[in-house]
Design a protein around this motif. Sequence first.
Motif, PDB file in Angstrom:
ATOM      1  N   HIS A 600     -31.584  53.448  15.161  1.00 13.36           N
ATOM      2  CA  HIS A 600     -31.603  52.435  14.098  1.00 13.36           C
ATOM      3  C   HIS A 600     -30.160  52.082  13.786  1.00 13.36           C
ATOM      4  O   HIS A 600     -29.370  52.949  13.389  1.00 13.36           O
ATOM      5  N   LEU A 601     -29.786  50.806  13.961  1.00 15.21           N
ATOM      6  CA  LEU A 601     -28.432  50.357  13.663  1.00 15.21           C
ATOM      7  C   LEU A 601     -28.469  49.460  12.433  1.00 15.21           C
ATOM      8  O   LEU A 601     -28.968  48.342  12.474  1.00 15.21           O
ATOM      9  N   ARG A 602     -27.913  49.960  11.337  1.00 18.29           N
ATOM     10  CA  ARG A 602     -27.973  49.201  10.090  1.00 18.29           C
ATOM     11  C   ARG A 602     -26.760  48.287   9.890  1.00 18.29           C
ATOM     12  O   ARG A 602     -26.642  47.640   8.841  1.00 18.29           O
ATOM     13  N   TRP A 603     -25.875  48.217  10.878  1.00 23.01           N
ATOM     14  CA  TRP A 603     -24.732  47.300  10.783  1.00 23.01           C
ATOM     15  C   TRP A 603     -25.233  45.882  10.567  1.00 23.01           C
ATOM     16  O   TRP A 603     -26.118  45.402  11.270  1.00 23.01           O
ATOM     17  N   ASP A 604     -24.670  45.199   9.588  1.00 25.43           N
ATOM     18  CA  ASP A 604     -25.058  43.826   9.270  1.00 25.43           C
ATOM     19  C   ASP A 604     -24.064  42.867   9.916  1.00 25.43           C
ATOM     20  O   ASP A 604     -22.867  42.909   9.619  1.00 25.43           O
ATOM     21  N   SER A 605     -24.543  41.989  10.782  1.00 26.61           N
ATOM     22  CA  SER A 605     -23.679  41.038  11.493  1.00 26.61           C
ATOM     23  C   SER A 605     -23.446  39.751  10.717  1.00 26.61           C
ATOM     24  O   SER A 605     -23.000  38.759  11.303  1.00 26.61           O
ATOM     25  N   GLY A 650     -32.032  46.812   7.222  1.00 25.54           N
ATOM     26  CA  GLY A 650     -32.244  47.827   6.201  1.00 25.54           C
ATOM     27  C   GLY A 650     -31.546  49.111   6.587  1.00 25.54           C
ATOM     28  O   GLY A 650     -31.070  49.279   7.710  1.00 25.54           O
ATOM     29  N   ARG A 651     -31.491  50.045   5.677  1.00 27.10           N
ATOM     30  CA  ARG A 651     -30.744  51.281   5.897  1.00 27.10           C
ATOM     31  C   ARG A 651     -31.545  52.346   6.632  1.00 27.10           C
ATOM     32  O   ARG A 651     -30.967  53.257   7.233  1.00 27.10           O
ATOM     33  N   LYS A 652     -32.883  52.240   6.601  1.00 27.23           N
ATOM     34  CA  LYS A 652     -33.709  53.341   7.081  1.00 27.23           C
ATOM     35  C   LYS A 652     -34.545  52.947   8.290  1.00 27.23           C
ATOM     36  O   LYS A 652     -34.902  51.776   8.472  1.00 27.23           O
ATOM     37  N   VAL A 653     -34.869  53.947   9.092  1.00 33.23           N
ATOM     38  CA  VAL A 653     -35.752  53.743  10.232  1.00 33.23           C
ATOM     39  C   VAL A 653     -37.098  53.219   9.744  1.00 33.23           C
ATOM     40  O   VAL A 653     -37.631  53.685   8.739  1.00 33.23           O
ATOM     41  N   GLY A 654     -37.618  52.233  10.460  1.00 32.03           N
ATOM     42  CA  GLY A 654     -38.858  51.589  10.052  1.00 32.03           C
ATOM     43  C   GLY A 654     -38.607  50.243   9.419  1.00 32.03           C
ATOM     44  O   GLY A 654     -39.465  49.358   9.441  1.00 32.03           O
ATOM     45  N   GLN A 655     -37.411  50.090   8.839  1.00 35.05           N
ATOM     46  CA  GLN A 655     -37.002  48.791   8.323  1.00 35.05           C
ATOM     47  C   GLN A 655     -36.380  47.975   9.461  1.00 35.05           C
ATOM     48  O   GLN A 655     -35.999  48.527  10.495  1.00 35.05           O
ATOM     49  N   PRO A 656     -36.260  46.651   9.296  1.00 36.39           N
ATOM     50  CA  PRO A 656     -35.559  45.860  10.306  1.00 36.39           C
ATOM     51  C   PRO A 656     -34.130  46.365  10.476  1.00 36.39           C
ATOM     52  O   PRO A 656     -33.518  46.848   9.515  1.00 36.39           O
ATOM     53  N   ASP A 657     -33.610  46.277  11.701  1.00 40.89           N
ATOM     54  CA  ASP A 657     -32.228  46.699  11.896  1.00 40.89           C
ATOM     55  C   ASP A 657     -31.424  45.546  12.492  1.00 40.89           C
ATOM     56  O   ASP A 657     -31.854  44.392  12.497  1.00 40.89           O
ATOM     57  N   ASN A 658     -30.256  45.854  12.986  1.00 34.55           N
ATOM     58  CA  ASN A 658     -29.334  44.847  13.498  1.00 34.55           C
ATOM     59  C   ASN A 658     -29.956  43.977  14.580  1.00 34.55           C
ATOM     60  O   ASN A 658     -29.763  42.758  14.627  1.00 34.55           O
ATOM     61  N   ARG A 659     -30.746  44.585  15.457  1.00 36.96           N
ATOM     62  CA  ARG A 659     -31.360  43.836  16.562  1.00 36.96           C
ATOM     63  C   ARG A 659     -32.417  42.858  16.057  1.00 36.96           C
ATOM     64  O   ARG A 659     -32.548  41.747  16.579  1.00 36.96           O
ATOM     65  N   ASP A 660     -33.157  43.254  15.037  1.00 36.43           N
ATOM     66  CA  ASP A 660     -34.130  42.340  14.430  1.00 36.43           C
ATOM     67  C   ASP A 660     -33.423  41.130  13.828  1.00 36.43           C
ATOM     68  O   ASP A 660     -33.871  39.987  13.999  1.00 36.43           O
ATOM     69  N   ARG A 702     -42.303  43.827  18.537  1.00 35.41           N
ATOM     70  CA  ARG A 702     -42.899  45.063  19.049  1.00 35.41           C
ATOM     71  C   ARG A 702     -41.970  45.719  20.075  1.00 35.41           C
ATOM     72  O   ARG A 702     -41.743  46.934  20.048  1.00 35.41           O
ATOM     73  N   GLU A 703     -41.435  44.912  20.971  1.00 33.61           N
ATOM     74  CA  GLU A 703     -40.536  45.455  21.998  1.00 33.61           C
ATOM     75  C   GLU A 703     -39.225  45.955  21.390  1.00 33.61           C
ATOM     76  O   GLU A 703     -38.682  46.981  21.827  1.00 33.61           O
ATOM     77  N   LEU A 704     -38.722  45.261  20.377  1.00 28.21           N
ATOM     78  CA  LEU A 704     -37.495  45.707  19.718  1.00 28.21           C
ATOM     79  C   LEU A 704     -37.681  47.044  19.006  1.00 28.21           C
ATOM     80  O   LEU A 704     -36.741  47.841  18.901  1.00 28.21           O
ATOM     81  N   HIS A 705     -38.904  47.296  18.551  1.00 26.32           N
ATOM     82  CA  HIS A 705     -39.142  48.502  17.749  1.00 26.32           C
ATOM     83  C   HIS A 705     -39.622  49.689  18.581  1.00 26.32           C
ATOM     84  O   HIS A 705     -39.747  50.797  18.035  1.00 26.32           O
ATOM     85  N   GLU A 706     -39.870  49.503  19.844  1.00 33.25           N
ATOM     86  CA  GLU A 706     -40.283  50.628  20.683  1.00 33.25           C
ATOM     87  C   GLU A 706     -39.147  51.652  20.756  1.00 33.25           C
ATOM     88  O   GLU A 706     -37.995  51.303  20.996  1.00 33.25           O
ATOM     89  N   GLY A 707     -39.480  52.893  20.532  1.00 32.12           N
ATOM     90  CA  GLY A 707     -38.466  53.946  20.594  1.00 32.12           C
ATOM     91  C   GLY A 707     -37.696  54.161  19.312  1.00 32.12           C
ATOM     92  O   GLY A 707     -36.828  55.039  19.244  1.00 32.12           O
ATOM     93  N   ARG A 708     -37.977  53.388  18.278  1.00 31.14           N
ATOM     94  CA  ARG A 708     -37.284  53.612  16.999  1.00 31.14           C
ATOM     95  C   ARG A 708     -37.643  55.002  16.466  1.00 31.14           C
ATOM     96  O   ARG A 708     -38.775  55.446  16.562  1.00 31.14           O
TER      97      ARG A 708
END
Length: 742
Positions: A600-605, A650-660, A702-708
């Motif tokens: 999970h990468l929470r860096w905001d671009s 978001g900051r936590k796993v399960g929330q959207p991350d940088n890739r989303d 779905r593909e972005l979240h696989e392996g989170r």
Amino acid sequence: MANSASPDIIYTKVDEAPQLASASLLPILHTFATAAGITIGTKDISLAGRIIAAFPEGLTEAQRQPDDLAELGELVKQPDANVIKLPNVSASVPQLVAAITELQGQGYNLPDYPEEPATDAEKDIRARYDAIKGSAVNPVLREGNSDRRAAVAVKKYAMANPHSMGDWSADSKTRVSTMSAGDFRSNETSVTLTEAQAGAARIEHTASDGTVTVLKDSVSFPAGTVVDGTYMSAQALQDFLAEQIKETKAEGTLFSLHLKATMMKVSDPILFGHAVRTFLKPVFDKYATEFDAAGIDPNSGLGTMFETLETMPNGAEIRAEIDALMAERPPLYMVDSDKGITNLHVPSDVIIDASMPALIRAGGKGWGPDGKESDANCVIPDSSYASVYDETIKYFKETGALDPTTSGTVQNVGLMAQKAEEYGSHPTTFEIPADGTVTMIAANGDVLHSHTVEAGDIWRSASTRNAPIENWVQLAIERQKAEGCQAIFWLDETRAHDMELIKLIKPLLDKAGVADKFQIMAPQEATRVSLETIRRGENTIAITGNVLRDYLTDLFPILELGTSAKMLSIVKLMNGGGLFETGAGGSAPKHVQQLVEQNHLRWDSLGEFCALGESFKYFGMVNDNAKATVMGKAVDAATQGILDANKSPGRKVGQPDNRDSHYFFALYWAQALAAQTEDKELADHFAPIAEALAADQDAILRELHEGRGNAVDLGGYYHTDDSKTSAVMAPSETLNGILGTN
């Protein structure tokens, strides 16, 4: 750009979280830019890249890479320069050594970092490595002054979606402590060079026995340069630190040291080392011989020291004594209380411009070794800028925390071009070897500065050229005219350097007929006025030197927006080009740790998005390129879409991350391009892309979240493996297929 072989826009390859984000974002940028006939190239200014470029002789042809930083240093002097610059690591010695070790483990035949070089070869290696550490990048690239402010969309979002703020109470014990004598501020002298004095100056140390050593020769300055000289008394520093340790213990607060051991890569690691040595003085006194033999250097911090103790025969015994002494000392402000990493572990772990705003935002609280928040004694040895934080803390004790939903904003116009002020002082900073006098002598023989010093003192000279000063004032005039709001030069007439600047600034304002539009205030007074202004919901412009530019563009954005990474940061290069920085905020090592452990990468671009829009619009303006302008406007629309739809990480796993967020950025960008009417060709090109991105949203997410939630392998930390990183950061085959990036 004028040279057709060169990319139109340069996007920098950096380190840690922003570089990982680039592995996801850059393929999207290439796809979109290519459709408009615009090329985006990359230059590697990462710590690992700079190390590799500095030592080609031991590497294979495949491993070698050019000195991209040097190339960029020349590029930013060109009138058509267009560079998007992401945050990079300003490495401390422990970080530099870690990067070297990692590269060696990857098969790079690099020399070790010589802690105590003895031979000429070792001295050469040390000099090349020392040129890489600290703020090696920014002084090279910043050939212009800084215009930093919150983008309108970002500010509106922060007001509508306020971040959390800690509560301040009038009885908070948190305070700032700083030196009242013997520091850089109190010992500073400053002169503006005449035509006769211009040219190659030299710096000499004359020891008490008459021995003369040239510390630096041929330091070249043009006429009109403001040249400063000053020193930090080692004895005064030690006395101050010892007193603050004692007072902190009595107050029952955390001892927290705040320095800038990255940007001030020569002086501040030494100050840090004094704090480590003073905090553990009985142990250092008792085991001085053993520590010297083992190569223990307090400048590297407790972390390296504890590692070395594990290799010493009596290391366990010494560690036990340290633990016992630490129990008697005041509790330390913690970087990571769960892992026992203290304020004094690594010099680059607590950087003042990030650490102080975070503590202030939290209501004056810092984390202690017990895992609980506590008030703190914020120890800032040099008093030059400590008053800014001191006044901020006093103000919030009186008034309570700032309300992000109603606050105005503090913009910044910063003097930083051509290595201005303290951040350009590295080559002229010295730890004094013996009692005596340090003298700076002008080309014509005039003595510019003379200071009586003692062994261990830190002497430095900083300079500020006239052309950057004039450009800075002009930029301030332009920004004030555009904003129509309060504008303050943060300069203290009782400080030697600031007084020289004031003597230059006032005639420039008078000549432009705008003197009545500006105020000049000492930093402490300007801090109070600026806080009162934004509390009323009004805006102000802080016109500052280089260090305050750095400090304020973290302090106020963190209070107003919750982060400094979302700032619009434009460097108008003095020769006409543009350097678009992606906000402040460092390179977020904790974000990398979370990605490696939890995918999970929470860096905001958002900072990258803002810079990208400005870069495209600038390219369109300079080159009369309508497509680029359309692209830039569409980037702004996409950025607004990210904010409006709350698609930031978001900051936590399960929330959207940088890739989303990158997927949604691509979606909104494509939709904006498809909907615009200025360029039918671009609209027709992006319409099917926008349609496909929207239609396949479920599959892409779905593909972005696989392996989170699972650990991932990047193949390295400072020097990641490209293919492994790409697999982690661009995992959606559907998205890659639509954009043609697979």
